[in-house]
Scaffold this motif. Sequence first.
Motif, short mmCIF file in Angstrom:
data_model
loop_
_atom_site.label_atom_id
_atom_site.label_comp_id
_atom_site.label_asym_id
_atom_site.label_seq_id
_atom_site.Cartn_x
_atom_site.Cartn_y
_atom_site.Cartn_z
N ALA A 66 2.85 1.49 -6.10
CA ALA A 66 2.33 0.28 -5.50
C ALA A 66 3.39 -0.82 -5.61
N ARG A 67 3.66 -1.44 -4.49
CA ARG A 67 4.62 -2.56 -4.50
C ARG A 67 3.88 -3.88 -4.64
N ILE A 68 2.76 -3.83 -5.31
CA ILE A 68 1.96 -5.02 -5.56
C ILE A 68 1.52 -4.96 -7.02
N SER A 69 1.49 -6.08 -7.67
CA SER A 69 1.14 -6.10 -9.09
C SER A 69 -0.38 -6.17 -9.24
N ALA A 70 -0.84 -5.89 -10.45
CA ALA A 70 -2.27 -5.95 -10.73
C ALA A 70 -2.76 -7.39 -10.62
N ARG A 71 -1.92 -8.33 -10.97
CA ARG A 71 -2.28 -9.75 -10.85
C ARG A 71 -2.46 -10.13 -9.38
N ALA A 72 -1.59 -9.62 -8.51
CA ALA A 72 -1.71 -9.91 -7.08
C ALA A 72 -2.94 -9.22 -6.49
N LEU A 77 -8.39 -9.84 -4.36
CA LEU A 77 -9.82 -9.56 -4.43
C LEU A 77 -10.63 -10.85 -4.49
N LEU A 78 -10.11 -11.84 -5.21
CA LEU A 78 -10.80 -13.12 -5.28
C LEU A 78 -10.75 -13.85 -3.94
N GLY A 79 -9.59 -13.84 -3.29
CA GLY A 79 -9.43 -14.61 -2.06
C GLY A 79 -9.95 -13.92 -0.82
N GLU A 80 -9.57 -12.65 -0.62
CA GLU A 80 -9.89 -11.96 0.62
C GLU A 80 -11.24 -11.27 0.60
N LYS A 81 -11.59 -10.67 -0.50
CA LYS A 81 -12.82 -9.86 -0.57
C LYS A 81 -14.03 -10.64 -1.06
N SER A 86 -15.92 -14.51 -12.50
CA SER A 86 -16.57 -13.99 -13.71
C SER A 86 -16.94 -12.51 -13.60
N GLU A 87 -17.19 -11.99 -12.40
CA GLU A 87 -17.60 -10.60 -12.27
C GLU A 87 -16.42 -9.64 -12.17
N LEU A 88 -15.25 -10.13 -11.85
CA LEU A 88 -14.09 -9.28 -11.65
C LEU A 88 -13.44 -8.95 -13.00
N PRO A 89 -12.98 -7.70 -13.20
CA PRO A 89 -12.34 -7.36 -14.47
C PRO A 89 -10.98 -8.04 -14.62
N SER A 90 -10.42 -7.95 -15.81
CA SER A 90 -9.15 -8.61 -16.10
C SER A 90 -7.99 -7.90 -15.41
N ARG A 91 -6.82 -8.51 -15.50
CA ARG A 91 -5.62 -7.95 -14.89
C ARG A 91 -5.28 -6.60 -15.50
N GLN A 92 -5.41 -6.49 -16.81
CA GLN A 92 -5.07 -5.25 -17.49
C GLN A 92 -6.04 -4.13 -17.09
N THR A 93 -7.30 -4.45 -16.96
CA THR A 93 -8.29 -3.45 -16.54
C THR A 93 -8.02 -3.01 -15.11
N LEU A 94 -7.64 -3.94 -14.24
CA LEU A 94 -7.30 -3.57 -12.87
C LEU A 94 -6.08 -2.66 -12.84
N GLY A 95 -5.13 -2.87 -13.73
CA GLY A 95 -3.98 -1.97 -13.83
C GLY A 95 -4.40 -0.57 -14.23
#
Length: 113
Positions: A66-72, A77-81, A86-95
């Motif tokens: 993936a040429r995109i980071s977990a933070r991106a 997900l916050l902006g587009e989706k 509060s419901e979205l998991p953390s950056r590390q969990t998304l990784g």
Amino acid sequence: MLGWNRQSVQLGLDERRTGIVCVDNYQARGRHKSIEILPNLESDIRSLVDAKAQTDPKFQSTFLYARISARAVREALLGEKGYDQSELPSRQTLGTILNGLGYRLKKHKKPSP
């Protein structure tokens, strides 16, 4: 002596007296996985990352890089989706979720002149 509390002993005595086994729903305890809590999360992540993923150039593994980071991914997900902060998991969990889906996050190398 055995480490049991009074409630466990009383439950066992009651089960023996009545012959009815009490079920305590042990599987419902604990924290559930983010993909179980948010069923559309996996498909939303795939739709965001598939456009920015590439195969291994040497074809040595089946993973997609993936040429995109977990933070991106989290910000997208916050902006587009339309997910809530509060419901979205953390950056590390998304990784971890990205790794489980078959994506590998790879650091970008600067092109050498």
